[in-house]
Design an enzyme around this catalytic site. Sequence first.
Site, PDB file in Angstrom:
ATOM      1  N   ALA A 234     -19.772   9.913  28.218  1.00  0.00           N
ATOM      2  CA  ALA A 234     -18.580   9.499  27.888  1.00  0.00           C
ATOM      3  C   ALA A 234     -18.703   8.625  26.741  1.00  0.00           C
ATOM      4  CB  ALA A 234     -18.092   8.746  29.129  1.00  0.00           C
TER       5      ALA A 234
ATOM      6  N   LYS B 177     -32.228   0.115  29.054  1.00  0.00           N
ATOM      7  CA  LYS B 177     -31.799   1.406  29.779  1.00  0.00           C
ATOM      8  C   LYS B 177     -32.849   1.672  30.918  1.00  0.00           C
ATOM      9  CE  LYS B 177     -29.734   5.753  29.497  1.00  0.00           C
ATOM     10  NZ  LYS B 177     -28.328   6.021  29.778  1.00  0.00           N
TER      11      LYS B 177
ATOM     12  N   GLY C 228     -25.192   8.246  33.351  1.00  0.00           N
ATOM     13  CA  GLY C 228     -24.110   9.176  33.857  1.00  0.00           C
ATOM     14  C   GLY C 228     -22.938   8.195  34.316  1.00  0.00           C
TER      15      GLY C 228
END
Length: 229
Positions: A14, A38, A120
């Site tokens: 996205a 992350k 995700g």
Amino acid sequence: MAKTFFVTGTDTDAGKTRVACGLLAAAKAQGFSTAAVKPVASGCEATAAGLRNSDALALHEQCTLSLVYEQVNPIALAPAIAPHIAAAQAGRVLSVDRLAGLCRGVMMSRADLTIIEGAGGWRVPLNPSENLSDLARLLELPVILVVGMKLGCINHALLTYEALVRDGIRVAGWVANQIQPDMAVYAENLATLKARLPAPLLGEVPHLAHPSAEAVAGHLDLAPLALAG
């Protein structure tokens, strides 16, 4: 005042990292200190220094604090598959408590803006009983939702927003990221999202030929995040 936000997306690809880097670059341009995590990254490449993930490297580049790569990306997994499956194949166990501790280590540095980027979409499993969304809940972080502008984005965005609210999450804002240069009726989709998502729109990121963090930053508005508050 130090602020930390969790960045999630409506789906894989996205544009979470693109927007996260843009937010960090925008903060840097305004003189704020920045940090990023992350916590779990799959799809890492083997290097002389160890496994490295391109998204985590991009985030690392936008950090003004002196962080080593392993602080930005503590869990690096080679296969480009769902994190819980990649971890199982590597004989590793992922847990929310451990990830929270790793994130808190960076958060304790108290950068003006810290971004923790998910993997995700919102409901990504970590193990048989926990999801990555539980990390944002445990850390009590407001979320920035990145909407990948493509066919189906309205459904994905509204369902994700409903899940965030149901989980007790405060949505600090959302970003429309145009991942398809020729998306049909883009303006109409955006108008529907504006009408249906009750959170501040932090910006529209157009499809960019060269989507550098600085270029993305130019399309984002940090004001709703109240970094100077």
